[in-house]
Scaffold this motif. Sequence first.
Motif, PDB file in Angstrom:
ATOM      1  N   ALA A 248      43.368  31.731  33.967  1.00 36.47           N
ATOM      2  CA  ALA A 248      44.060  32.318  32.806  1.00 36.47           C
ATOM      3  C   ALA A 248      44.347  33.794  33.055  1.00 36.47           C
ATOM      4  O   ALA A 248      45.440  34.292  32.732  1.00 36.47           O
ATOM      5  N   VAL A 249      43.397  34.512  33.647  1.00 30.14           N
ATOM      6  CA  VAL A 249      43.599  35.946  33.898  1.00 30.14           C
ATOM      7  C   VAL A 249      44.703  36.149  34.944  1.00 30.14           C
ATOM      8  O   VAL A 249      45.565  37.012  34.792  1.00 30.14           O
ATOM      9  N   ARG A 250      44.712  35.320  35.989  1.00 31.10           N
ATOM     10  CA  ARG A 250      45.760  35.436  37.008  1.00 31.10           C
ATOM     11  C   ARG A 250      47.139  35.203  36.391  1.00 31.10           C
ATOM     12  O   ARG A 250      48.085  35.943  36.642  1.00 31.10           O
ATOM     13  N   SER A 251      47.265  34.190  35.539  1.00 31.91           N
ATOM     14  CA  SER A 251      48.604  33.936  34.987  1.00 31.91           C
ATOM     15  C   SER A 251      48.998  35.009  33.975  1.00 31.91           C
ATOM     16  O   SER A 251      50.176  35.377  33.905  1.00 31.91           O
ATOM     17  N   LEU A 252      48.037  35.573  33.248  1.00 32.23           N
ATOM     18  CA  LEU A 252      48.374  36.702  32.361  1.00 32.23           C
ATOM     19  C   LEU A 252      48.897  37.878  33.194  1.00 32.23           C
ATOM     20  O   LEU A 252      49.893  38.506  32.838  1.00 32.23           O
ATOM     21  N   LEU A 253      48.225  38.165  34.291  1.00 31.93           N
ATOM     22  CA  LEU A 253      48.652  39.292  35.145  1.00 31.93           C
ATOM     23  C   LEU A 253      50.062  39.051  35.681  1.00 31.93           C
ATOM     24  O   LEU A 253      50.924  39.932  35.637  1.00 31.93           O
ATOM     25  N   LEU A 254      50.310  37.827  36.172  1.00 34.60           N
ATOM     26  CA  LEU A 254      51.601  37.540  36.795  1.00 34.60           C
ATOM     27  C   LEU A 254      52.735  37.552  35.766  1.00 34.60           C
ATOM     28  O   LEU A 254      53.881  37.821  36.109  1.00 34.60           O
ATOM     29  N   SER A 255      52.414  37.312  34.495  1.00 33.87           N
ATOM     30  CA  SER A 255      53.477  37.341  33.483  1.00 33.87           C
ATOM     31  C   SER A 255      53.613  38.723  32.840  1.00 33.87           C
ATOM     32  O   SER A 255      54.382  38.891  31.899  1.00 33.87           O
ATOM     33  N   HIS A 256      52.858  39.711  33.324  1.00 33.98           N
ATOM     34  CA  HIS A 256      52.965  41.063  32.763  1.00 33.98           C
ATOM     35  C   HIS A 256      53.246  42.120  33.829  1.00 33.98           C
ATOM     36  O   HIS A 256      52.724  43.233  33.763  1.00 33.98           O
ATOM     37  N   GLY A 257      54.062  41.783  34.815  1.00 37.86           N
ATOM     38  CA  GLY A 257      54.508  42.795  35.778  1.00 37.86           C
ATOM     39  C   GLY A 257      53.543  43.068  36.913  1.00 37.86           C
ATOM     40  O   GLY A 257      53.639  44.111  37.568  1.00 37.86           O
ATOM     41  N   PHE A 258      52.602  42.149  37.156  1.00 41.28           N
ATOM     42  CA  PHE A 258      51.679  42.325  38.282  1.00 41.28           C
ATOM     43  C   PHE A 258      51.980  41.302  39.376  1.00 41.28           C
ATOM     44  O   PHE A 258      52.525  40.239  39.103  1.00 41.28           O
ATOM     45  N   MET A 259      51.594  41.655  40.604  1.00 40.18           N
ATOM     46  CA  MET A 259      51.808  40.738  41.731  1.00 40.18           C
ATOM     47  C   MET A 259      50.512  40.590  42.524  1.00 40.18           C
ATOM     48  O   MET A 259      49.590  41.386  42.372  1.00 40.18           O
ATOM     49  N   SER A 260      50.497  39.593  43.386  1.00 40.28           N
ATOM     50  CA  SER A 260      49.355  39.343  44.289  1.00 40.28           C
ATOM     51  C   SER A 260      48.033  39.237  43.530  1.00 40.28           C
ATOM     52  O   SER A 260      47.043  39.883  43.897  1.00 40.28           O
ATOM     53  N   ALA A 261      47.999  38.425  42.473  1.00 41.00           N
ATOM     54  CA  ALA A 261      46.747  38.265  41.717  1.00 41.00           C
ATOM     55  C   ALA A 261      45.739  37.464  42.538  1.00 41.00           C
ATOM     56  O   ALA A 261      46.062  36.389  43.036  1.00 41.00           O
ATOM     57  N   THR A 262      44.553  38.009  42.694  1.00 45.38           N
ATOM     58  CA  THR A 262      43.508  37.292  43.429  1.00 45.38           C
ATOM     59  C   THR A 262      42.199  37.355  42.662  1.00 45.38           C
ATOM     60  O   THR A 262      41.981  38.257  41.850  1.00 45.38           O
ATOM     61  N   THR A 263      41.322  36.390  42.957  1.00 44.36           N
ATOM     62  CA  THR A 263      40.031  36.299  42.275  1.00 44.36           C
ATOM     63  C   THR A 263      38.919  36.449  43.294  1.00 44.36           C
ATOM     64  O   THR A 263      39.039  35.942  44.415  1.00 44.36           O
ATOM     65  N   ARG A 264      37.877  37.149  42.909  1.00 47.46           N
ATOM     66  CA  ARG A 264      36.698  37.285  43.781  1.00 47.46           C
ATOM     67  C   ARG A 264      35.474  36.674  43.106  1.00 47.46           C
ATOM     68  O   ARG A 264      35.373  36.671  41.881  1.00 47.46           O
ATOM     69  N   GLN A 265      34.541  36.244  43.953  1.00 52.38           N
ATOM     70  CA  GLN A 265      33.328  35.597  43.449  1.00 52.38           C
ATOM     71  C   GLN A 265      32.156  36.585  43.488  1.00 52.38           C
ATOM     72  O   GLN A 265      32.126  37.491  44.322  1.00 52.38           O
ATOM     73  N   GLY A 269      28.531  32.967  43.988  1.00 52.11           N
ATOM     74  CA  GLY A 269      29.689  32.133  44.304  1.00 52.11           C
ATOM     75  C   GLY A 269      30.535  31.792  43.090  1.00 52.11           C
ATOM     76  O   GLY A 269      31.452  30.971  43.177  1.00 52.11           O
ATOM     77  N   THR A 270      30.269  32.422  41.947  1.00 45.38           N
ATOM     78  CA  THR A 270      31.021  32.149  40.717  1.00 45.38           C
ATOM     79  C   THR A 270      32.221  33.087  40.620  1.00 45.38           C
ATOM     80  O   THR A 270      32.084  34.283  40.899  1.00 45.38           O
ATOM     81  N   ASP A 271      33.382  32.535  40.194  1.00 37.56           N
ATOM     82  CA  ASP A 271      34.549  33.393  39.970  1.00 37.56           C
ATOM     83  C   ASP A 271      34.153  34.479  38.980  1.00 37.56           C
ATOM     84  O   ASP A 271      33.671  34.184  37.879  1.00 37.56           O
ATOM     85  N   ARG A 272      34.358  35.758  39.354  1.00 37.03           N
ATOM     86  CA  ARG A 272      33.827  36.831  38.498  1.00 37.03           C
ATOM     87  C   ARG A 272      34.830  37.925  38.202  1.00 37.03           C
ATOM     88  O   ARG A 272      34.773  38.546  37.125  1.00 37.03           O
ATOM     89  N   CYS A 273      35.747  38.208  39.148  1.00 39.96           N
ATOM     90  CA  CYS A 273      36.718  39.290  38.950  1.00 39.96           C
ATOM     91  C   CYS A 273      38.085  38.835  39.410  1.00 39.96           C
ATOM     92  O   CYS A 273      38.197  38.144  40.423  1.00 39.96           O
ATOM     93  N   THR A 274      39.108  39.257  38.665  1.00 44.08           N
ATOM     94  CA  THR A 274      40.476  39.005  39.096  1.00 44.08           C
ATOM     95  C   THR A 274      41.235  40.324  39.043  1.00 44.08           C
ATOM     96  O   THR A 274      41.043  41.120  38.120  1.00 44.08           O
ATOM     97  N   GLY A 275      42.075  40.534  40.052  1.00 45.30           N
ATOM     98  CA  GLY A 275      42.839  41.773  40.109  1.00 45.30           C
ATOM     99  C   GLY A 275      44.216  41.535  40.657  1.00 45.30           C
ATOM    100  O   GLY A 275      44.492  40.493  41.261  1.00 45.30           O
ATOM    101  N   ALA A 276      45.093  42.511  40.402  1.00 40.75           N
ATOM    102  CA  ALA A 276      46.463  42.435  40.894  1.00 40.75           C
ATOM    103  C   ALA A 276      47.040  43.834  40.927  1.00 40.75           C
ATOM    104  O   ALA A 276      46.479  44.759  40.346  1.00 40.75           O
ATOM    105  N   ALA A 277      48.177  43.957  41.633  1.00 43.29           N
ATOM    106  CA  ALA A 277      48.830  45.267  41.754  1.00 43.29           C
ATOM    107  C   ALA A 277      50.064  45.312  40.857  1.00 43.29           C
ATOM    108  O   ALA A 277      50.779  44.317  40.731  1.00 43.29           O
ATOM    109  N   ARG A 278      50.300  46.475  40.280  1.00 40.65           N
ATOM    110  CA  ARG A 278      51.503  46.673  39.455  1.00 40.65           C
ATOM    111  C   ARG A 278      52.729  46.649  40.341  1.00 40.65           C
ATOM    112  O   ARG A 278      52.757  47.281  41.396  1.00 40.65           O
ATOM    113  N   MET A 279      53.741  45.933  39.905  1.00 40.77           N
ATOM    114  CA  MET A 279      54.969  45.881  40.703  1.00 40.77           C
ATOM    115  C   MET A 279      55.659  47.240  40.671  1.00 40.77           C
ATOM    116  O   MET A 279      55.547  47.977  39.705  1.00 40.77           O
ATOM    117  N   GLY A 280      56.389  47.543  41.744  1.00 42.15           N
ATOM    118  CA  GLY A 280      57.054  48.842  41.856  1.00 42.15           C
ATOM    119  C   GLY A 280      58.274  48.948  40.986  1.00 42.15           C
ATOM    120  O   GLY A 280      58.640  48.020  40.299  1.00 42.15           O
TER     121      GLY A 280
END
Length: 280
Positions: A248-265, A269-280
């Motif tokens: 859900a966090v990845r798709s929110l990011l991708l629909s709000h001007g962010f790219m390359s959304a990735t998740t870290r554990q 080993g549990t999904d814990r953080c998601t991040g993305a970069a603001r598009m230029g």
Amino acid sequence: MLMLSTLLQDAAALGLQRIDAQMLLLHACGREPQDRAWLIAHADQALSADQLDAWLAFVERRLSGEPVAYIVGHKEFYGLRLAVNCAVLDPRGDTETLVDWAVALIPTDRIFRVLDLGTGSGAVALAIRSQRPQAQLTATDASGQALAVAIRNAASLQLPVRFVQAEASHPDWFSALAGEVFDLIVSNPPYIAEGDVHLPALKHEPTMALTSGTDGLNAIRSIIAHAHHHLYPGGHLLLEHGHDQAKAVRSLLLSHGFMSATTRQDLSGTDRCTGAARMG
Ligand code: GLN
């Protein structure tokens, strides 16, 4: 005679974890948390009457679900000793995943503006500043009581962070930062769903630090919706979230001007953080 070793056995029989009992016993004896070897070396020593009273009160508080960190008044996070009380979330080891990611994104050779939203004890902002001295940290919280704890931690650790009080109950988490732009934004916002079965176990921690709407995503939605106004192009937004919220966090990011959304554990080993970069 009530020797230290007997007290630890009693605590185990009552259901206390060994590490918790050791921390509480050291605190009752006026010793530092790293003095666990002292407990072993003095296993046959008895407590004074005052120490015994303190220990019994601490055990009772812990059995009622109060975090050890609140009872002893501090918590180790990212190698920093943070003062904590019931106005702030008890900093979790899992959140070190967020700090690791942020630190890896911060260059060491230039000024870099970093924002921590909902800083609580200051854990994330202070940990980042401890690793990247040339980063300029701003940290917000809507709770004045939490900011007081964070300010005290920054002072005692001698880690300069600019603290800003966010407007409580304002839906925009950036409302106190109009016109400000950052290279990196991080947050460990409240993300537990109201009504979640785990909440009763967390009753000693501030509700505003824990829950956010019926699906737990209100704060994350708000942060993602406004973040691009406060990030330079290419700047990252990193968010901690619940074990089942990464998609859900990845798709929110991708629909709000962010790219390359990735998740870290986290370390378990549990999904814990998601991040993305603001598009230029
Ligand atoms: N940023 C703080 C921490 O990670 C507080 C987070 C919160 O209160 N949700 O510990």
